[in-house]
Design a protein around this motif. Structure first.
Motif, PDB file in Angstrom:
ATOM      1  N   UNK A 109      40.384  43.871  34.300  1.00  0.00           N
ATOM      2  CA  UNK A 109      40.651  44.546  35.567  1.00  0.00           C
ATOM      3  C   UNK A 109      42.160  44.611  35.741  1.00  0.00           C
ATOM      4  N   UNK A 110      42.761  45.701  35.256  1.00  0.00           N
ATOM      5  CA  UNK A 110      44.209  45.787  35.292  1.00  0.00           C
ATOM      6  C   UNK A 110      44.816  44.732  34.392  1.00  0.00           C
ATOM      7  N   UNK A 111      45.648  43.865  34.962  1.00  0.00           N
ATOM      8  CA  UNK A 111      46.289  42.798  34.194  1.00  0.00           C
ATOM      9  C   UNK A 111      45.400  41.560  34.065  1.00  0.00           C
ATOM     10  N   UNK A 112      44.331  41.504  34.863  1.00  0.00           N
ATOM     11  CA  UNK A 112      43.477  40.312  34.890  1.00  0.00           C
ATOM     12  C   UNK A 112      42.331  40.451  33.892  1.00  0.00           C
ATOM     13  N   UNK A 113      42.127  39.421  33.077  1.00  0.00           N
ATOM     14  CA  UNK A 113      41.075  39.447  32.073  1.00  0.00           C
ATOM     15  C   UNK A 113      40.131  38.258  32.245  1.00  0.00           C
TER      16      UNK A 113
END
Length: 329
Positions: free
Chosen positions: A172-176
């Motif tokens: 999710x965007x920069x979040x994994x």
């Protein structure tokens, strides 16, 4: 040059079953690239310590550059000891360690938020601050298959769109979330077999927190109905993740971004609410639920609303979303 995945395949036999599952999930969803600089959110609990242990092992194969971030919520008397535990563990691995703390209770009171929501917002603001300041390009959190099931139930109960029903996603965007295929039972077994040191968070048993109530009461009931409920929910989420890829394409057609200002062309169709929520996700923000999204979209010309540090204005058939300067951690 030897291909990373070919090299990794040659040494797969050295990985445990749980480690192989994480590795395969990373590969299938292209979560990380070779030599990515990854900031891991670590509380010190069994989930995050399992993630750190696995990612540290995989980093030897992939060239990942790891860092650890710990946010001290100051909500329990053990909080300072837990911060020291994670710091000392990282020191032993020679992994960079970053820590911060915040007045969660004061923040929630000031902004009229639940402790769960406020703690999450402050924690992610800290993670993004470290990511920007030290040049990390990905954030990894230890959410697993059981967390995924919990999130789906939670979001359905509050009202959500189709993307929301997908719960957490691999990226999710920069979040994994590289451990979404791993169940809580597998984590408990991994911690025991590999003697992974960790701390126990007593607040996880407090049912005043909604997610705890779901995990302690609802998930066991689902397990009585079908012991593989978490695997089935994961398969459902994988279908939704494919749907999300299509929404990404629609997003690109309708949204233009300039200096943290998003111009969103409304088309008065089903996808408007999904695209709106995606703008929040791309900024690492918890998006409004489906009902709130509809209220935003139906604002009159000149209408204005504020969600966290995102200001939304309506102008004719479009919305302008401006991301204000991040609050200091």
């Amino acid at each position: 040059m030897i291909d990373f995945y070919l090299l990794a395949a040659q040494v797969m036999i050295k990985l445990s079953e749980t480690e192989r599952k994480v590795f395969q999930f990373i590969k299938d969803y292209e979560i990380f690239k070779k030599c990515d600089k990854i900031l891991i959110g670590v509380s010190g609990g069994k989930d995050s310590m399992t993630l750190l242990t696995i990612m540290y092992k995989l980093s030897k194969l992939s060239g990942y550059q790891l860092g650890v971030a710990h946010f001290n919520h100051k909500l329990r008397k053990e909080s300072d000891e837990e911060q020291k535990f994670v710091r000392d563990y990282c020191l032993g691995l020679s992994v960079p360690f970053f820590a911060s703390e915040g007045d969660v209770v004061g923040y929630c009171s000031e902004n009229k938020k639940t402790i769960e929501t406020g703690a999450r917002e402050l924690r992610y603001e800290f993670l993004y601050e470290i990511l920007r300041k030290y040049g990390y390009n990905k954030i990894a959190t230890a959410h697993h298959a059981s967390d995924l099931a919990e999130t789906v139930i939670y979001r359905l109960s509050r009202g959500t769109g189709i993307i929301g029903m997908g719960g957490l996603g691999p990226v999710n965007g920069k979040v994994t979330h590289p451990m979404l295929t791993v169940t809580l039972k597998e984590i408990m077994d991994y911690v025991t077999i590999n003697n992974v040191k960790h701390v126990n968070d007593s607040s996880n048993e407090d049912k005043k927190y909604v997610r705890n109530a779901i995990r302690l009461d609802i998930l066991p009931a689902l397990e009585n109905i079908n012991s593989k409920y978490d695997e089935n929910i994961l398969r459902f989420c994988q279908i939704v993740w494919s749907y999300k890829e299509q929404i990404e394409k629609i997003y690109d057609e309708r949204v233009s971004e300039t200096d943290e200002v998003y111009e969103f062309k409304l088309m008065s169709d089903f996808f408007d609410s999904e695209v709106l929520r995606m703008i929040f996700l791309k900024n690492g923000k918890y998006p409004p639920n489906y009902e709130e999204s509809c209220k935003i979209i139906s604002m009159k010309n000149g209408g204005r609303r504020k969600f966290g540090n995102i200001v939304i204005k309506r102008k004719k058939d479009s919305l302008t979303l401006q991301v204000m300067k991040q609050r200091e951690a």
